[in-house]
Write a protein that holds these residues in place. Structure first.
Motif, PDB file in Angstrom:
ATOM      1  N   THR A 167      -8.905  -7.919  -9.065  1.00 34.88           N
ATOM      2  CA  THR A 167     -10.054  -8.344  -9.890  1.00 34.88           C
ATOM      3  C   THR A 167     -10.355  -9.827  -9.662  1.00 34.88           C
ATOM      4  OG1 THR A 167      -8.712  -8.818 -11.880  1.00 34.88           O
ATOM      5  CG2 THR A 167      -9.661  -6.593 -11.682  1.00 34.88           C
ATOM      6  N   LYS A 168      -9.324 -10.620  -9.360  1.00 33.42           N
ATOM      7  CA  LYS A 168      -9.561 -12.038  -9.068  1.00 33.42           C
ATOM      8  C   LYS A 168     -10.416 -12.190  -7.807  1.00 33.42           C
ATOM      9  CE  LYS A 168      -6.359 -15.016  -7.453  1.00 33.42           C
ATOM     10  NZ  LYS A 168      -5.143 -15.832  -7.476  1.00 33.42           N
ATOM     11  N   HIS A 169     -10.072 -11.419  -6.775  1.00 33.62           N
ATOM     12  CA  HIS A 169     -10.841 -11.510  -5.525  1.00 33.62           C
ATOM     13  C   HIS A 169     -12.233 -10.878  -5.674  1.00 33.62           C
ATOM     14  CE1 HIS A 169      -7.884 -13.321  -2.740  1.00 33.62           C
ATOM     15  NE2 HIS A 169      -7.051 -12.926  -3.687  1.00 33.62           N
ATOM     16  N   GLU A 170     -12.343  -9.879  -6.528  1.00 41.54           N
ATOM     17  CA  GLU A 170     -13.673  -9.300  -6.773  1.00 41.54           C
ATOM     18  C   GLU A 170     -14.564 -10.318  -7.491  1.00 41.54           C
ATOM     19  OE1 GLU A 170     -13.086  -4.493  -6.853  1.00 41.54           O
ATOM     20  OE2 GLU A 170     -12.519  -5.549  -8.666  1.00 41.54           O
ATOM     21  N   VAL A 171     -13.972 -11.056  -8.432  1.00 42.46           N
ATOM     22  CA  VAL A 171     -14.725 -12.112  -9.119  1.00 42.46           C
ATOM     23  C   VAL A 171     -15.150 -13.197  -8.120  1.00 42.46           C
ATOM     24  CG1 VAL A 171     -14.320 -14.098 -10.635  1.00 42.46           C
ATOM     25  CG2 VAL A 171     -13.929 -11.795 -11.486  1.00 42.46           C
ATOM     26  N   ALA A 172     -14.239 -13.554  -7.200  1.00 41.49           N
ATOM     27  CA  ALA A 172     -14.574 -14.558  -6.181  1.00 41.49           C
ATOM     28  C   ALA A 172     -15.705 -14.051  -5.284  1.00 41.49           C
ATOM     29  CB  ALA A 172     -13.341 -14.895  -5.342  1.00 41.49           C
ATOM     30  N   GLY A 173     -15.687 -12.738  -4.990  1.00 38.96           N
ATOM     31  CA  GLY A 173     -16.769 -12.150  -4.187  1.00 38.96           C
ATOM     32  C   GLY A 173     -18.095 -12.244  -4.915  1.00 38.96           C
ATOM     33  N   ALA A 174     -18.078 -11.957  -6.222  1.00 39.27           N
ATOM     34  CA  ALA A 174     -19.315 -12.027  -7.015  1.00 39.27           C
ATOM     35  C   ALA A 174     -19.790 -13.484  -7.140  1.00 39.27           C
ATOM     36  CB  ALA A 174     -19.087 -11.411  -8.398  1.00 39.27           C
ATOM     37  N   ALA A 175     -18.839 -14.419  -7.305  1.00 42.10           N
ATOM     38  CA  ALA A 175     -19.224 -15.837  -7.387  1.00 42.10           C
ATOM     39  C   ALA A 175     -19.807 -16.310  -6.055  1.00 42.10           C
ATOM     40  CB  ALA A 175     -18.008 -16.692  -7.764  1.00 42.10           C
ATOM     41  N   SER A 176     -19.231 -15.842  -4.944  1.00 44.08           N
ATOM     42  CA  SER A 176     -19.755 -16.199  -3.625  1.00 44.08           C
ATOM     43  C   SER A 176     -21.174 -15.653  -3.450  1.00 44.08           C
ATOM     44  CB  SER A 176     -18.864 -15.636  -2.511  1.00 44.08           C
ATOM     45  OG  SER A 176     -17.531 -16.070  -2.650  1.00 44.08           O
ATOM     46  N   ALA A 177     -21.375 -14.407  -3.921  1.00 46.59           N
ATOM     47  CA  ALA A 177     -22.715 -13.814  -3.834  1.00 46.59           C
ATOM     48  C   ALA A 177     -23.679 -14.564  -4.750  1.00 46.59           C
ATOM     49  CB  ALA A 177     -22.653 -12.334  -4.219  1.00 46.59           C
ATOM     50  N   GLY A 178     -23.189 -14.975  -5.924  1.00 40.92           N
ATOM     51  CA  GLY A 178     -24.024 -15.727  -6.865  1.00 40.92           C
ATOM     52  C   GLY A 178     -24.494 -17.039  -6.259  1.00 40.92           C
ATOM     53  N   LEU A 179     -23.556 -17.737  -5.642  1.00 41.77           N
ATOM     54  CA  LEU A 179     -23.870 -19.004  -4.945  1.00 41.77           C
ATOM     55  C   LEU A 179     -24.919 -18.809  -3.867  1.00 41.77           C
ATOM     56  CD1 LEU A 179     -20.402 -20.391  -3.867  1.00 41.77           C
ATOM     57  CD2 LEU A 179     -22.279 -21.750  -4.727  1.00 41.77           C
ATOM     58  N   TRP A 180     -24.683 -17.801  -3.062  1.00 40.24           N
ATOM     59  CA  TRP A 180     -25.577 -17.491  -1.942  1.00 40.24           C
ATOM     60  C   TRP A 180     -26.981 -17.227  -2.478  1.00 40.24           C
ATOM     61  CZ3 TRP A 180     -27.201 -12.150  -0.832  1.00 40.24           C
ATOM     62  CH2 TRP A 180     -27.888 -12.019   0.369  1.00 40.24           C
TER      63      TRP A 180
ATOM     64  N   ARG B 258     -13.713  -7.731   2.310  1.00 38.82           N
ATOM     65  CA  ARG B 258     -12.529  -8.533   2.675  1.00 38.82           C
ATOM     66  C   ARG B 258     -11.640  -8.809   1.464  1.00 38.82           C
ATOM     67  NH1 ARG B 258     -14.085 -13.405   4.467  1.00 38.82           N
ATOM     68  NH2 ARG B 258     -16.280 -13.008   4.024  1.00 38.82           N
ATOM     69  N   ALA B 259     -12.196  -8.627   0.244  1.00 36.26           N
ATOM     70  CA  ALA B 259     -11.386  -8.821  -0.968  1.00 36.26           C
ATOM     71  C   ALA B 259     -10.226  -7.819  -1.008  1.00 36.26           C
ATOM     72  CB  ALA B 259     -12.253  -8.657  -2.219  1.00 36.26           C
ATOM     73  N   TYR B 260     -10.416  -6.637  -0.425  1.00 34.23           N
ATOM     74  CA  TYR B 260      -9.361  -5.617  -0.482  1.00 34.23           C
ATOM     75  C   TYR B 260      -8.127  -6.042   0.312  1.00 34.23           C
ATOM     76  CZ  TYR B 260     -13.248  -2.867  -2.278  1.00 34.23           C
ATOM     77  OH  TYR B 260     -14.312  -2.434  -3.015  1.00 34.23           O
ATOM     78  N   ALA B 261      -8.361  -6.841   1.376  1.00 36.44           N
ATOM     79  CA  ALA B 261      -7.234  -7.287   2.208  1.00 36.44           C
ATOM     80  C   ALA B 261      -6.243  -8.107   1.383  1.00 36.44           C
ATOM     81  CB  ALA B 261      -7.750  -8.101   3.391  1.00 36.44           C
ATOM     82  N   ALA B 262      -6.729  -8.753   0.308  1.00 39.10           N
ATOM     83  CA  ALA B 262      -5.845  -9.589  -0.524  1.00 39.10           C
ATOM     84  C   ALA B 262      -4.764  -8.761  -1.212  1.00 39.10           C
ATOM     85  CB  ALA B 262      -6.676 -10.336  -1.573  1.00 39.10           C
ATOM     86  N   VAL B 263      -5.006  -7.442  -1.354  1.00 41.44           N
ATOM     87  CA  VAL B 263      -3.979  -6.594  -1.969  1.00 41.44           C
ATOM     88  C   VAL B 263      -3.456  -5.558  -0.960  1.00 41.44           C
ATOM     89  CG1 VAL B 263      -4.667  -6.904  -4.371  1.00 41.44           C
ATOM     90  CG2 VAL B 263      -5.789  -5.132  -3.004  1.00 41.44           C
ATOM     91  N   GLY B 264      -3.578  -5.901   0.324  1.00 46.07           N
ATOM     92  CA  GLY B 264      -2.979  -5.075   1.369  1.00 46.07           C
ATOM     93  C   GLY B 264      -3.739  -3.810   1.716  1.00 46.07           C
ATOM     94  N   ILE B 265      -5.018  -3.756   1.327  1.00 46.24           N
ATOM     95  CA  ILE B 265      -5.833  -2.575   1.664  1.00 46.24           C
ATOM     96  C   ILE B 265      -6.802  -2.973   2.775  1.00 46.24           C
ATOM     97  CG2 ILE B 265      -7.603  -0.983   0.783  1.00 46.24           C
ATOM     98  CD1 ILE B 265      -6.293  -1.328  -2.006  1.00 46.24           C
ATOM     99  N   ALA B 266      -6.870  -2.157   3.839  1.00 48.27           N
ATOM    100  CA  ALA B 266      -7.796  -2.459   4.928  1.00 48.27           C
ATOM    101  C   ALA B 266      -9.220  -2.472   4.374  1.00 48.27           C
ATOM    102  CB  ALA B 266      -7.661  -1.415   6.032  1.00 48.27           C
ATOM    103  N   PRO B 267     -10.030  -3.507   4.722  1.00 47.42           N
ATOM    104  CA  PRO B 267     -11.380  -3.617   4.148  1.00 47.42           C
ATOM    105  C   PRO B 267     -12.206  -2.333   4.294  1.00 47.42           C
ATOM    106  CG  PRO B 267     -10.814  -5.648   5.265  1.00 47.42           C
ATOM    107  CD  PRO B 267      -9.678  -4.696   5.515  1.00 47.42           C
TER     108      PRO B 267
END
Ligand SMILES: [Fe+2]
Ligand SMILES: [Fe+2]
Length: 300
Positions: free
Chosen positions: A70-83, A241-250
């Motif tokens: 969920t931390k990496h998903e939030v970072a993904g959403a923040a990155s999309a928000g910035l963009w 790519r957020a999935y890779a943070a928990v060992g799941i192939a994107p």
């Protein structure tokens, strides 16, 4: 001087929004405690809003991995928000270039740009504070964003703004109200919700006028661009790519999320308000509607 058939009410709306901006605005550099350590074990998103919630992959994760995802998903959403805020700021500045600088409407457009400047700093600080990568748009979406910010005007400009703002807003309203979540993400969400409510009011008001003023050819084109914008925004919500943070192939995580009925329901829930609004304006129809369905934001 830029006047529409609606005339004075446009100025009245902008005037009210300017007053509200003076009353309630935040400076993320001073209003947030960036050095506070995260609360051990607390989620960054309500777990049921994770893209993998309810899947066999989720069931196979430890509690720590779920929190981390969920931390990496939030970072993904923040990155999309910035963009998207970068795109939006440029669209508003282009709009301002042709506007009457003495009008409240033009002055509110600038105030919104100022809000978005602070938001983008806030999202940048958030990503830095939580120590995740910046999850950038893929090259195709990056290019489409460049094209949108250089060309979009009229209904498609305000509709694209609303889609991004209202989808993110659905998630953030839930996050700010959930006391079990990390305090930092709750406060970031609260600041964003308060200031974005003004942006949504401004864009909804202006979109109604733009649709009234547009001819059938322009509206047909707008529906397509709006559908593509909805598709890009949705695809950017969770970066594979957020999935890779928990060992799941994107690719594996992405396929599981796309097939996940919980995630599909979450997408429709997040877009419900804006989809109803744009449908009411006749902006989700024709070939553009197919893109809404493919993005999973509407059914049927
Ligand atoms: Fe924002
Ligand atoms: Fe905004």
């Amino acid at each position: 001087m830029e006047r529409t058939s609606a005339g004075f009410p446009r100025e009245a709306v902008a005037d009210r929004l300017l007053t509200a901006s003076v009353r309630t605005s935040y400076d993320p550099l001073v209003d947030l405690d960036w050095s506070a350590p995260p609360v051990p074990g607390a989620y960054w998103l309500p777990p049921r809003r994770s893209s993998l919630y309810g899947t066999p992959l989720w069931d196979g994760m430890t509690e720590e991995q779920r929190v981390e995802l969920t931390k990496h998903e939030v970072a993904g959403a923040a990155s999309a928000g910035l963009w998207f805020e970068t795109i939006l700021m440029q669209m508003l500045i282009r709009h301002y270039y042709d506007a009457d600088p003495t009008s409240r409407h033009a002055q509110y457009a600038l105030t919104e740009v100022a809000d978005e400047c602070r938001h983008s700093i806030m999202f940048g600080r958030l990503i830095e504070a939580i120590g995740t990568p910046v999850y950038r748009a893929d090259p195709v979406d990056h290019l489409l964003g460049r094209w949108l910010k250089a060309t979009a005007t009229g209904p498609q400009m305000y509709a694209a703004i609303l889609i991004a703002e209202e989808i993110l807003d659905s998630f953030q309203r839930e996050i700010m109200a959930d006391e079990s979540l990390q305090p930092l993400i709750r406060m970031v969400s609260r600041i964003h919700v308060v200031e974005e409510a003004r942006h949504v009011r401004f864009a909804r008001d202006e979109l109604g006028r733009q649709v009234e003023a547009a001819g059938p050819v322009a509206l047909g084109y707008a529906r397509l661009v709006i559908g593509r914008a909805a598709y890009s925004i949705t695809r950017r919500l969770v970066n594979p790519r957020a999935y890779a943070a928990v060992g799941i192939a994107p690719a594996v995580g992405l396929a599981a999320a796309r097939a996940n009925p919980h995630w599909r329901a979450t997408l429709r829930w997040s877009a419900q308000r804006i989809a109803e609004h744009l449908t009411g304006l006749g902006l989700i129809a024709g070939p553009g509607r197919l893109l809404w369905r493919r993005s999973g934001l509407i059914e049927g």
